[in-house]
Design an enzyme around this catalytic site. Sequence first.
Site, PDB file in Angstrom:
ATOM      1  N   GLY A   1       0.773  -1.172   0.071  1.00 36.27           N
ATOM      2  CA  GLY A   1       0.034   0.094  -0.145  1.00 36.27           C
ATOM      3  C   GLY A   1       0.938   1.060   0.012  1.00 36.27           C
ATOM      4  O   GLY A   1       0.782   2.330  -0.661  1.00 36.27           O
ATOM      5  N   ALA A   2       1.982   1.347   0.812  1.00 37.58           N
ATOM      6  CA  ALA A   2       2.997   2.196   0.816  1.00 37.58           C
ATOM      7  C   ALA A   2       4.023   1.652   1.784  1.00 37.58           C
ATOM      8  O   ALA A   2       4.107   0.665   2.374  1.00 37.58           O
ATOM      9  CB  ALA A   2       2.282   3.327   1.626  1.00 37.58           C
ATOM     10  N   MET A   3       5.242   2.592   1.707  1.00 36.30           N
ATOM     11  CA  MET A   3       6.286   2.209   2.177  1.00 36.30           C
ATOM     12  C   MET A   3       6.966   3.319   2.818  1.00 36.30           C
ATOM     13  O   MET A   3       7.305   4.525   1.849  1.00 36.30           O
ATOM     14  CB  MET A   3       7.361   1.594   1.042  1.00 36.30           C
ATOM     15  CG  MET A   3       8.835   1.250   1.697  1.00 36.30           C
ATOM     16  SD  MET A   3       8.894   0.050   3.036  1.00 36.30           S
ATOM     17  CE  MET A   3      10.075   0.452   4.061  1.00 36.30           C
TER      18      MET A   3
ATOM     19  N   GLU B   1       2.449   5.867   7.483  1.00 40.53           N
ATOM     20  CA  GLU B   1       3.705   6.019   7.033  1.00 40.53           C
ATOM     21  C   GLU B   1       4.572   7.171   7.930  1.00 40.53           C
ATOM     22  O   GLU B   1       5.662   6.905   8.033  1.00 40.53           O
ATOM     23  CB  GLU B   1       3.515   6.214   5.616  1.00 40.53           C
ATOM     24  CG  GLU B   1       3.067   5.198   4.600  1.00 40.53           C
ATOM     25  CD  GLU B   1       3.246   3.889   4.983  1.00 40.53           C
ATOM     26  OE1 GLU B   1       4.621   3.613   5.262  1.00 40.53           O
ATOM     27  OE2 GLU B   1       2.381   3.042   5.074  1.00 40.53           O
TER      28      GLU B   1
ATOM     29  N   HIS C   1       5.824   5.970  11.006  1.00 47.46           N
ATOM     30  CA  HIS C   1       6.956   5.235  11.035  1.00 47.46           C
ATOM     31  C   HIS C   1       8.142   5.772  10.915  1.00 47.46           C
ATOM     32  O   HIS C   1       9.286   5.476  11.274  1.00 47.46           O
ATOM     33  CB  HIS C   1       6.870   4.508   9.634  1.00 47.46           C
ATOM     34  CG  HIS C   1       6.200   3.123   9.596  1.00 47.46           C
ATOM     35  ND1 HIS C   1       6.380   2.252  10.394  1.00 47.46           N
ATOM     36  CD2 HIS C   1       4.996   2.644   8.732  1.00 47.46           C
ATOM     37  CE1 HIS C   1       5.798   0.989  10.200  1.00 47.46           C
ATOM     38  NE2 HIS C   1       4.675   1.309   9.052  1.00 47.46           N
TER      39      HIS C   1
END
Length: 919
Positions: A300-302, A337, A340
């Site tokens: 989905g995302a990083m 994100e 994170h």
Amino acid sequence: MIKLHRTMNMRGLSCVLVALFGLSTAYRLSGDVVPEHYKLDIVTNLGDENDKFEFQGKVAIQATCVSATRNVTLHSKNLHLAENEIQVKDLNGGGTEAIEGFEYDKENEFFMVLLKEPLADGKKYEILIPFQGKLEDVLAGYYRSSFVDTNTKEKRYLATTQFEATDARRAFPCFDEPAMKSTFKISMGHTKKYSALSNMPVEQIEPMKEKQDWVWTHFENTVPMSTYLVAFIISDFGYESSRSSNNVTFKVWSRKDALNQVRFAGDVGPKTLDYFETYFDVDYPLPKQDMIAIPDFAAGAMENWGLITFRESRLLYDPEISSSSSQHQVASVIAHEMAHQWFGNLVTMKWWTDLWLNEGFATYMAGLAVHHIFPEWNSLEEESASNLLNVFGFDSLKTSHPVSVPVGHPREIDQIFDTIAYQKGSFLIRMMTLFLGEETFRMGVSNYLKKHKYGNAEQDDLWSSLTTEAHRSGFPKNLTVKTVMDTWTVQTGYPVIHVNRLYGQNALELKQERYYRDTIKPKSAGQCWWVPLSYTTATELQFNDTKPKIWLPCHNNVEIFEGFPKQDEWVIFNIRAAGLYRINYDEKNWQLLLDTLNSDKFESIPVLNRVQLIDDSSSLAWTGDLSYRIFFDLVKYLNREERYLPWKASLSNIGALNKRIKRTSTYGFFKVYLKELLEPIYEKVGALTLTKATKEKLDAVKHQTLIASWACRFGVSNCASEASRMFAEYMKNPTNTEIIPKDLRSVIFCNAIRRGAETEWEFLWQQYLKSNVATEKNSIMSALGCTREIWLLKRLLDFTLKDNSGIRKQDYSSVFTTVAGNDVGFYIAQRFLEENIKDIYKRLAPNTRRLSRYLSSLAGQMTSELEYDWFKNFTGKNEEYFKEAKQGVGQSLELIKVNIQWRNRHEKHLKCMLKKKEH
């Protein structure tokens, strides 16, 4: 008063788990040589020379030898290394080390430089390795993505990265473990028509001397970080910029023809950063934060530090076309994100065992941030309910796993990016916050981040910081956070608390045991938890105090507690679902609760407790620990209920029944029951129009969409015919976005395609190909799987085996899932998987863990021994293709097994109940 008893030895349990998982350390780096700084130069050819997609470069790694060794071992995968140019230099003035040879360990993805003389303990060295690789479309490592510009119709390319968990080694030789933190100096070579991005700001752009019209983009040195967070991108994208209150520059990048969709992200990003800086009392350490929408992206995302990559549907938002649910999802993913950047980037787990410290915290903190920025959405309550329902379902399987899970070979890592790491991790953090108090929790987390910043940590480091703060604020001195939380994170599952009222004594007895969906329970389970028990009574109605009144200690005996209400009033445990446990009351207490719910006083019980009563009664009935009569008597109250979350919980559980009986003779009675259940609420909130009041409330929009979806499917009122009428109008004038409300498009598209034929399907397929909005494409793709035309479903599946069909690799598993969920499509999907498993495996590689989604979408609907045998034989015969999805295979087999148990135990009884309701 708390009675303390002997608790289980959690360290011993951990050792047992390690033994059970059969772990070895052969796949780990020895730690003899530790990197400190990388100088990485990469030249990227995006088809600009000889129509080749490739990259080449060199990496110079400055490292310290901490234990004398003749073997320098690091990671490399699918790279060609120029062995004759590799050097190991002594940075203490000792010259170049003599190399005896090289070895490759493909199983563990090691590259070993063998030296004639050992490196000296305490000395610094530079390891220089030239390399080259191919830019493939594999969605892992350093890979290529592509898109067709909607204005020029020209196909364009970009090169991008996805390194988590162990794919930095696909881009450059490195020490590819999270604890091997280093700084990085990155330079990217590319043609002038592209721009380069990386974790840090651009330091300088200079012409490449040996290539005309090529340049070097040099980036500033990074802060110390793990290799999986390194990122670099070559593209011709555009951006819009904004700033946080702390003067951090935000840029949101996308295809130039999608720049009209980045504004929302540009607004949310800085606000989430500001919120987290205040909450953690730790400043964001970088001067910039780029966010970029990648057309082909497996996740989905990083959270790459300073350069977050997203699927387009998780970053881009078109206010004219994208739904309110999509807007919420975009905000949530951005916040996840951004969280994170502290949990994962600033402080990183030592090894993937504690992945939940990254994902659980990011999930929890994202919920807080979104609620802070958009309080009108009322999203925090939904976040809690959704996490609870998801975890209750997944973690009831024997084949689930602990939150802090022993991880063996790196290929096992991808399998733990699941409900346990994300939703269970998040819910356990919420549980801690509620039993410690939010300020105590926040201070403990802030101290943890400050103590371990730029370093690595384990969950015990978090427990230590939280315990220190907890004891300052009144937490029992004879308890530590570790004592409590190890029972939740080191072992699998969660408890059901059996509440047996002793009515003549104004007391009750409590007993805990692990909840299993499988009715054949392990004989030697013996698990227990430290359970924070909050409760209130019909007289007190104290639903605002979620702190535990009782701690149920970790042991297997019955506990008796006094001072509870008289026999004519109910007691409810787990105020506002503060803890991760089910509750099974005695039958009389259940009846007292039913009486209240089926009266005008039902709202005296808060929404989250209504959600838990619905889910607990259904799940306990599933296992035979409660009569289905109680569940069906409970959901009668829904004729009064107008809130979204209780309906979501009810239809989630009713949907589980729907899956198990839709291919049986019971289904006709079930459809009649559902239609009667849905008709009143559809007339109130589900009609296919959106009022201004509804549009302004996210939960109201989601409620209406949910009810309309079920109502159209089960023939309630004029729902289906109205959907077809609106779709017909849309076909005549597809540029008019006012014909179909954007929040109801998924419902209307699906039902029109279900009732339509080839003409409707082909029209919507062309709309899919034309659309420039990823969220709209997702809605259309799901709707295309709603057709009852067998050949169209087969055609849709076949598209996932063809290049340039219009369906991207990232969406293959979603296409399969939507077809398999179709009443007609189940058998088509099953046969498609059986006939094409080899091709599917090749096309998913290296993300083959996604095969678990193919399996679970079939397994959830399988209810017979014949189907179990087919599934077992199929996965066994094709074991080579499921080697990276073994956990998914096991979970799917267990799911079929419990479905068979349910059908044997309950189908006839359910049929009789539904027959009586019909008459």
